[in-house]
Motif scaffolding. Structure first.
Motif, PDB file in Angstrom:
ATOM      1  N   ARG A 162      -5.478  -2.848   1.380  1.00 41.54           N
ATOM      2  CA  ARG A 162      -4.610  -3.487   2.285  1.00 41.54           C
ATOM      3  C   ARG A 162      -4.189  -4.722   1.213  1.00 41.54           C
ATOM      4  O   ARG A 162      -3.500  -5.319   1.126  1.00 41.54           O
ATOM      5  N   GLY A 163      -5.369  -5.168   0.627  1.00 41.32           N
ATOM      6  CA  GLY A 163      -5.267  -6.526   0.093  1.00 41.32           C
ATOM      7  C   GLY A 163      -4.377  -6.338  -1.208  1.00 41.32           C
ATOM      8  O   GLY A 163      -3.617  -7.133  -1.531  1.00 41.32           O
ATOM      9  N   LEU A 164      -4.281  -5.294  -2.025  1.00 40.75           N
ATOM     10  CA  LEU A 164      -3.418  -4.829  -3.042  1.00 40.75           C
ATOM     11  C   LEU A 164      -2.164  -5.093  -2.465  1.00 40.75           C
ATOM     12  O   LEU A 164      -1.223  -5.615  -3.109  1.00 40.75           O
ATOM     13  N   LEU A 165      -1.689  -4.251  -1.305  1.00 46.48           N
ATOM     14  CA  LEU A 165      -0.525  -4.432  -0.761  1.00 46.48           C
ATOM     15  C   LEU A 165      -0.004  -5.602  -0.361  1.00 46.48           C
ATOM     16  O   LEU A 165       1.325  -6.023  -0.717  1.00 46.48           O
ATOM     17  N   VAL A 166      -0.847  -6.513   0.285  1.00 48.69           N
ATOM     18  CA  VAL A 166      -0.344  -7.707   1.184  1.00 48.69           C
ATOM     19  C   VAL A 166      -0.485  -8.784   0.102  1.00 48.69           C
ATOM     20  O   VAL A 166       0.334  -9.608   0.118  1.00 48.69           O
ATOM     21  N   ASP A 167      -1.595  -8.829  -0.757  1.00 48.17           N
ATOM     22  CA  ASP A 167      -1.911 -10.085  -1.302  1.00 48.17           C
ATOM     23  C   ASP A 167      -1.179 -10.313  -2.887  1.00 48.17           C
ATOM     24  O   ASP A 167      -1.051 -11.051  -3.447  1.00 48.17           O
ATOM     25  N   SER A 168      -1.415  -8.872  -3.482  1.00 48.52           N
ATOM     26  CA  SER A 168      -1.205  -8.693  -4.898  1.00 48.52           C
ATOM     27  C   SER A 168       0.121  -8.094  -5.239  1.00 48.52           C
ATOM     28  O   SER A 168       1.039  -8.771  -5.934  1.00 48.52           O
ATOM     29  N   LEU A 169       0.626  -7.092  -4.665  1.00 46.79           N
ATOM     30  CA  LEU A 169       1.704  -6.475  -4.935  1.00 46.79           C
ATOM     31  C   LEU A 169       3.105  -7.489  -4.409  1.00 46.79           C
ATOM     32  O   LEU A 169       4.084  -7.447  -5.113  1.00 46.79           O
ATOM     33  N   SER A 170       2.774  -7.947  -3.566  1.00 41.32           N
ATOM     34  CA  SER A 170       3.786  -8.966  -3.152  1.00 41.32           C
ATOM     35  C   SER A 170       3.976 -10.117  -3.564  1.00 41.32           C
ATOM     36  O   SER A 170       5.167 -10.592  -3.530  1.00 41.32           O
ATOM     37  N   ARG A 171       3.215 -10.606  -4.710  1.00 43.69           N
ATOM     38  CA  ARG A 171       3.387 -11.529  -5.589  1.00 43.69           C
ATOM     39  C   ARG A 171       4.578 -10.874  -6.614  1.00 43.69           C
ATOM     40  O   ARG A 171       5.176 -11.974  -7.315  1.00 43.69           O
ATOM     41  N   PHE A 172       4.776  -9.665  -6.774  1.00 39.20           N
ATOM     42  CA  PHE A 172       5.522  -8.999  -7.644  1.00 39.20           C
ATOM     43  C   PHE A 172       6.979  -8.707  -7.006  1.00 39.20           C
ATOM     44  O   PHE A 172       7.667  -7.941  -7.300  1.00 39.20           O
ATOM     45  N   ASP A 173       6.936  -9.000  -5.693  1.00 39.42           N
ATOM     46  CA  ASP A 173       8.218  -9.009  -4.820  1.00 39.42           C
ATOM     47  C   ASP A 173       8.141  -7.499  -4.290  1.00 39.42           C
ATOM     48  O   ASP A 173       9.482  -6.795  -4.439  1.00 39.42           O
ATOM     49  N   ILE A 174       7.157  -6.911  -4.052  1.00 38.71           N
ATOM     50  CA  ILE A 174       7.157  -5.336  -3.414  1.00 38.71           C
ATOM     51  C   ILE A 174       6.364  -5.946  -2.197  1.00 38.71           C
ATOM     52  O   ILE A 174       5.257  -6.447  -2.097  1.00 38.71           O
ATOM     53  N   SER A 175       7.111  -5.543  -0.976  1.00 44.87           N
ATOM     54  CA  SER A 175       6.551  -5.497   0.192  1.00 44.87           C
ATOM     55  C   SER A 175       6.124  -4.599   1.013  1.00 44.87           C
ATOM     56  O   SER A 175       6.628  -3.206   0.418  1.00 44.87           O
ATOM     57  N   THR A 176       5.551  -4.519   2.120  1.00 39.43           N
ATOM     58  CA  THR A 176       4.737  -3.403   2.745  1.00 39.43           C
ATOM     59  C   THR A 176       4.866  -3.627   4.237  1.00 39.43           C
ATOM     60  O   THR A 176       4.542  -4.681   4.531  1.00 39.43           O
ATOM     61  N   ASP A 177       5.242  -2.747   4.960  1.00 36.87           N
ATOM     62  CA  ASP A 177       5.011  -2.629   6.449  1.00 36.87           C
ATOM     63  C   ASP A 177       4.133  -1.665   6.785  1.00 36.87           C
ATOM     64  O   ASP A 177       4.026  -0.458   6.066  1.00 36.87           O
ATOM     65  N   PHE A 178       3.489  -1.699   7.975  1.00 38.70           N
ATOM     66  CA  PHE A 178       2.236  -0.959   8.251  1.00 38.70           C
ATOM     67  C   PHE A 178       2.529  -0.258   9.560  1.00 38.70           C
ATOM     68  O   PHE A 178       3.226  -0.908  10.452  1.00 38.70           O
ATOM     69  N   VAL A 179       2.159   1.132   9.598  1.00 40.64           N
ATOM     70  CA  VAL A 179       2.548   1.745  10.766  1.00 40.64           C
ATOM     71  C   VAL A 179       1.156   1.981  11.622  1.00 40.64           C
ATOM     72  O   VAL A 179       0.020   2.375  10.933  1.00 40.64           O
ATOM     73  N   ASP A 180       1.033   1.551  12.831  1.00 40.13           N
ATOM     74  CA  ASP A 180      -0.085   1.599  13.705  1.00 40.13           C
ATOM     75  C   ASP A 180      -0.285   3.186  14.167  1.00 40.13           C
ATOM     76  O   ASP A 180      -1.312   3.700  14.306  1.00 40.13           O
ATOM     77  N   ASP A 181       0.809   3.830  14.701  1.00 40.04           N
ATOM     78  CA  ASP A 181       0.666   4.832  15.157  1.00 40.04           C
ATOM     79  C   ASP A 181       1.038   6.189  14.111  1.00 40.04           C
ATOM     80  O   ASP A 181       1.932   6.621  13.634  1.00 40.04           O
ATOM     81  N   LEU A 182      -0.213   6.417  13.283  1.00 41.82           N
ATOM     82  CA  LEU A 182       0.070   6.994  11.951  1.00 41.82           C
ATOM     83  C   LEU A 182       0.697   8.445  12.102  1.00 41.82           C
ATOM     84  O   LEU A 182       1.084   8.908  10.973  1.00 41.82           O
ATOM     85  N   ASN A 183       0.709   9.098  13.120  1.00 44.93           N
ATOM     86  CA  ASN A 183       1.027  10.391  13.236  1.00 44.93           C
ATOM     87  C   ASN A 183       2.490  10.606  13.891  1.00 44.93           C
ATOM     88  O   ASN A 183       2.606  11.645  14.537  1.00 44.93           O
ATOM     89  N   ASP A 184       3.099   9.433  14.297  1.00 45.60           N
ATOM     90  CA  ASP A 184       4.460   9.601  14.859  1.00 45.60           C
ATOM     91  C   ASP A 184       5.443   9.484  13.667  1.00 45.60           C
ATOM     92  O   ASP A 184       5.709   8.278  13.168  1.00 45.60           O
ATOM     93  N   PRO A 185       6.289  10.489  13.399  1.00 42.27           N
ATOM     94  CA  PRO A 185       7.301  10.561  12.301  1.00 42.27           C
ATOM     95  C   PRO A 185       8.057   9.336  12.505  1.00 42.27           C
ATOM     96  O   PRO A 185       8.492   8.635  11.553  1.00 42.27           O
ATOM     97  N   ALA A 186       8.522   9.346  13.832  1.00 47.21           N
ATOM     98  CA  ALA A 186       9.530   8.254  14.333  1.00 47.21           C
ATOM     99  C   ALA A 186       9.147   6.838  13.948  1.00 47.21           C
ATOM    100  O   ALA A 186       9.985   6.123  13.419  1.00 47.21           O
ATOM    101  N   ALA A 187       8.044   6.720  14.025  1.00 44.47           N
ATOM    102  CA  ALA A 187       7.355   5.191  13.618  1.00 44.47           C
ATOM    103  C   ALA A 187       7.449   4.898  12.197  1.00 44.47           C
ATOM    104  O   ALA A 187       7.790   3.739  11.533  1.00 44.47           O
ATOM    105  N   TRP A 188       7.126   6.165  11.387  1.00 44.36           N
ATOM    106  CA  TRP A 188       7.406   5.814  10.048  1.00 44.36           C
ATOM    107  C   TRP A 188       8.850   5.907   9.701  1.00 44.36           C
ATOM    108  O   TRP A 188       9.497   5.068   8.838  1.00 44.36           O
ATOM    109  N   GLU A 189       9.728   6.563  10.146  1.00 44.49           N
ATOM    110  CA  GLU A 189      11.028   6.699   9.894  1.00 44.49           C
ATOM    111  C   GLU A 189      11.812   5.132  10.489  1.00 44.49           C
ATOM    112  O   GLU A 189      12.679   4.711   9.546  1.00 44.49           O
ATOM    113  N   ARG A 190      11.271   4.577  11.587  1.00 47.78           N
ATOM    114  CA  ARG A 190      12.026   3.401  11.902  1.00 47.78           C
ATOM    115  C   ARG A 190      11.686   2.241  10.606  1.00 47.78           C
ATOM    116  O   ARG A 190      12.414   1.230  10.620  1.00 47.78           O
TER     117      ARG A 190
END
Length: 441
Positions: free
Chosen positions: A115-143
């Motif tokens: 999480r730190g790599l995604l949120v704190d480190s890669l974000s400095r290189f203009d790579i963004s991340t969104d997180f899925v709470d319901d990990l087994n809901d395909p529609a949640a990933w799709e959205r």
């Protein structure tokens, strides 16, 4: 070269042993060297031109490559790339796929270092991340997928409350968009689960954990399925399909389906430099030789301990997928018929205070931040690995004041049960009302 050559002592101490031996070792030799000498003058040019032979351990080493071939085979992949740590494996895998201005969708149930790599480190290189709470809901990933999304990331078994990913369902979402599904398979190991067989494209491991198995070394590994399709998805990954500086072919043109891992091996890993030590590679390889034996024993021990803890009045919750009531209990039979591994969490009714007394009372368990050891380990996530999260964020990933992560070793199950039972006996009774409803339900 020797004394008869009449060379000086300093010269002989460097060169006298060269060329000795000639035996064929049964164990993997350790090529503990920074570089390799060239034979003919043209050998150096051949290496730099087309990769023939060995030149420098940062680029390639026979000991490291032996372990890479083993892990690729065990995971059912095309190739593997061994790196200095699990964090390096995740970073190199993602940086090989995602570029500045692009986007990752990740499960919320991941290792906090990731999480730190995604949120704190890669974000400095203009790579963004969104997180899925319901990990087994395909529609949640799709959205959450955008035109600039280039990877989906999750853990096969999450580090902590053992959330199990429906790999096939999420892989289908990824492939509809022409992007890879990257799976951290550290907790499952290839003995229990091989994500590439269920549609994942890239697998990473912290080899420091179950693969090495003895808590002695660090290492990480990337395994690719070798099915990159430049014709259908190449436009999304120009780093793989365009001819790089000084070359005559693109990675896809030269390596075809292995373009992703060829790019990671040749362009990302050697330039960022997380090179594994050949000695560490050797020890990881040695550990892998007993992987199935250890994991089978650890998994059985974990199941026995989870059942014993679930019946204890001081324990509010046991997050072990073999127990009824776990959110992914039904996925165990589908993905993990040999068992869901050896790491799980428990939540004590007395919160932080009970957790502290419990840890201090343990004698067989070791209190440390590690998993996958032959020794049983315990850690309080709320005050260590998850300390940067607020209470609501911790609850979202199954971490409460009384939550403890257990990594079960190969000790006798009866001794482990006796150890936790004795530790629980020192706790004072705490009213169930003190436990969050989400935990006591």
């Amino acid at each position: 070269m020797g004394a008869a050559d009449c060379t000086g002592f300093t010269t002989r101490q460097v060169h006298a042993g060269e060329g000795s031996g000639g035996a064929t070792p049964r164990a993997t030799p350790i090529y503990l060297t920074a570089g390799f000498s060239f034979g003919e003058y043209g050998d150096a040019a051949a290496h730099f031109g087309n990769g023939e032979g060995y030149a420098y351990t940062r680029i390639g080493n026979p000991t490291v490559e032996t372990v890479e071939r083993t892990i690729a085979d065990l995971e059912g992949g095309s190739q593997a790339l061994l790196l200095a740590s699990g964090q390096a494996a995740t970073a190199v895998a993602l940086m090989s796929i995602v570029s500045a201005g692009q986007h990752i969708v990740s499960s919320n149930h991941i290792y906090e270092g990731t999480r730190g790599l995604l949120v704190d480190s890669l974000s400095r290189f203009d790579i963004s991340t969104d997180f899925v709470d319901d990990l087994n809901d395909p529609a949640a990933w799709e959205r959450l997928i955008r035109p600039e999304t280039r990877a989906l990331f999750a853990e096969s078994i999450s580090n902590g409350p053992n959330r199990i990913l429906d790999i096939e369902a999420i892989a289908e979402v990824a492939h509809r968009h022409g992007i890879p599904l990257v799976i951290d398979n550290t907790l499952a190991t290839p003995y229990l689960l091989r994500p590439l067989e269920h549609g994942a494209d890239v697998v990473v491991h912290s080899a420091s954990k179950f693969l090495a198995g003895h808590g002695a070394v660090l290492g990480g590994v990337i395994i690719d399925n070798g099915r990159f399709d430049a014709a259908s998805t190449g436009v999304l990954f120009p780093q793989l399909t365009e001819v790089p500086r000084g070359c005559t072919q693109s990675f896809a043109g030269r390596a075809a389906g292995d373009a992703r891992i060829a790019y990671a091996r040749e362009s990302v890993a050697p330039r960022f430099g997380p090179t594994p030590s050949p000695l560490n590679a050797f020890l990881i390889g040695q550990g892998i030789e007993t992987l199935s034996l250890r994991v089978e024993r650890q998994t059985a021990n974990a199941r026995a301990l989870a059942e014993a803890l679930a019946a204890h009045p001081q324990v509010a919750q046991v997050d072990h997928p073999d127990l009824p009531g776990h959110p992914e209990h039904a996925l165990v039979e589908r993905y993990l018929p040999a068992g869901p591994g050896a790491v799980f969490t428990i939540t004590l009714r007395g919160g932080d205070e009970a957790a502290e007394r419990f840890v201090e009372a343990l004698e067989v368990f070791t209190h440390m931040t590690h998993i996958g050891d032959v020794r049983s380990l315990v850690l309080h996530p709320g005050s260590t690995s998850h300390t940067l999260l607020d209470a609501e964020q911790k609850a979202a990933v199954g971490v409460y004041p009384g939550t403890l992560r257990l990594s079960i070793g190969i000790e006798d199950a009866a001794d482990l049960i006796a150890d936790v039972t004795a530790a629980l006996e020192v706790l004072e009774a705490v009213a169930p009302a003190d436990v969050p409803a989400a935990v006591s339900a």
